[in-house]
Write an enzyme that holds these catalytic residues in place. Sequence first.
Site, short mmCIF file in Angstrom:
data_model
loop_
_atom_site.label_atom_id
_atom_site.label_comp_id
_atom_site.label_asym_id
_atom_site.label_seq_id
_atom_site.Cartn_x
_atom_site.Cartn_y
_atom_site.Cartn_z
CE LYS A 149 3.37 -2.94 13.15
NZ LYS A 149 2.04 -2.65 12.55
CB THR B 289 -3.98 -10.54 7.63
OG1 THR B 289 -2.78 -9.80 7.37
CG2 THR B 289 -4.48 -11.11 6.32
CG ASN C 118 5.28 -3.82 9.83
OD1 ASN C 118 4.42 -4.26 9.08
ND2 ASN C 118 5.49 -2.53 9.99
CB ILE D 58 -0.94 0.02 1.22
CG1 ILE D 58 -1.81 -1.25 1.26
CG2 ILE D 58 -1.81 1.27 1.22
CD1 ILE D 58 -2.69 -1.44 0.06
CB CYS E 285 6.39 0.38 6.44
SG CYS E 285 5.32 -0.01 5.04
#
Length: 304
Positions: free
Chosen positions: A167, A268, A194, A73, A132
């Site tokens: 994170k 998810t 992650n 994304i 990320c």
Amino acid sequence: MTRINTKVTIAGVELKNPVMTASGTFGSGMEYGELVDLSRLGAIVTKGVANVPWPGNPTPRVAEICGGMMNAIGLQNPGMETFCARDLPFLADFDTVRVVNVCGRTTEDYVEVVERLSDEQAVDLLEINISCPNVKCGGISFGQNPDSVEAITREIKRHARQPVIMKLSPNVTDITELARAAEAGGADALSMINTLTGMKIDVDRRTFALANRTGGVSGPAIHPIAVRMVYQSAQAVKIPIIGMGGVTCAEDALELILAGATAVAVGTANFRNPHATVEVIEGIEDYMRRQNVKDICTLVGAVK
């Protein structure tokens, strides 16, 4: 019937139960509000918020895989001003802890968002996304180097009013190095893991399934890796850990708790089953009654 206590505490903030949403899988709560009683959740973790709007990556950005999904994304988001004007007032109406996930490309970007959120009473905790795998600069480049993790954590702590959760990325050789670095920088808690970096190829079209070529792998396939990394990190640091990665049911959540996580996040699974978070909460409560466990905290790190 056994009276049970499902409350846990993260950095001085009490959650009514240990089940949270994973950033990027639940919008900012509004998207699921008609399907889920948001006040049942221990905490809502928002999608990543940047200092300015981010368009994200080109499409296609999502691909299904065996045992989960891949996404690239690219942390698309409307920016902090729209978030504060639209999403925070909505979240303020619910009896749950509110965790804002913060993303950025530079240390200055992160600090700008953290400072903007410092005056927002509706924000209880900050989760700093330095992990990320779908952002070209910032993000994972911070999260793979222990010195960078310690430095950015320390800088964010200088500006943050709310407790800071770092994170961590699983795309490293030794997760405990990153966990110790974040703790050394002053992190109040950690969240992990992650997504793992992966690739899918469409063999009929002989092209990449994602426009970004690589993407983050999530879902049940990564759950054993998450359990292992939570366990290792729990042995290495003293601050609380929020465990995530492939949680689809209460058993998955309890594995992470027994490995050392104080709380867990469902990610998810929300796409396949919008009621997954509440089902996990109810499953944990049922387990505690069956096992005569009076306090959820006695299960944290209790694996033998």
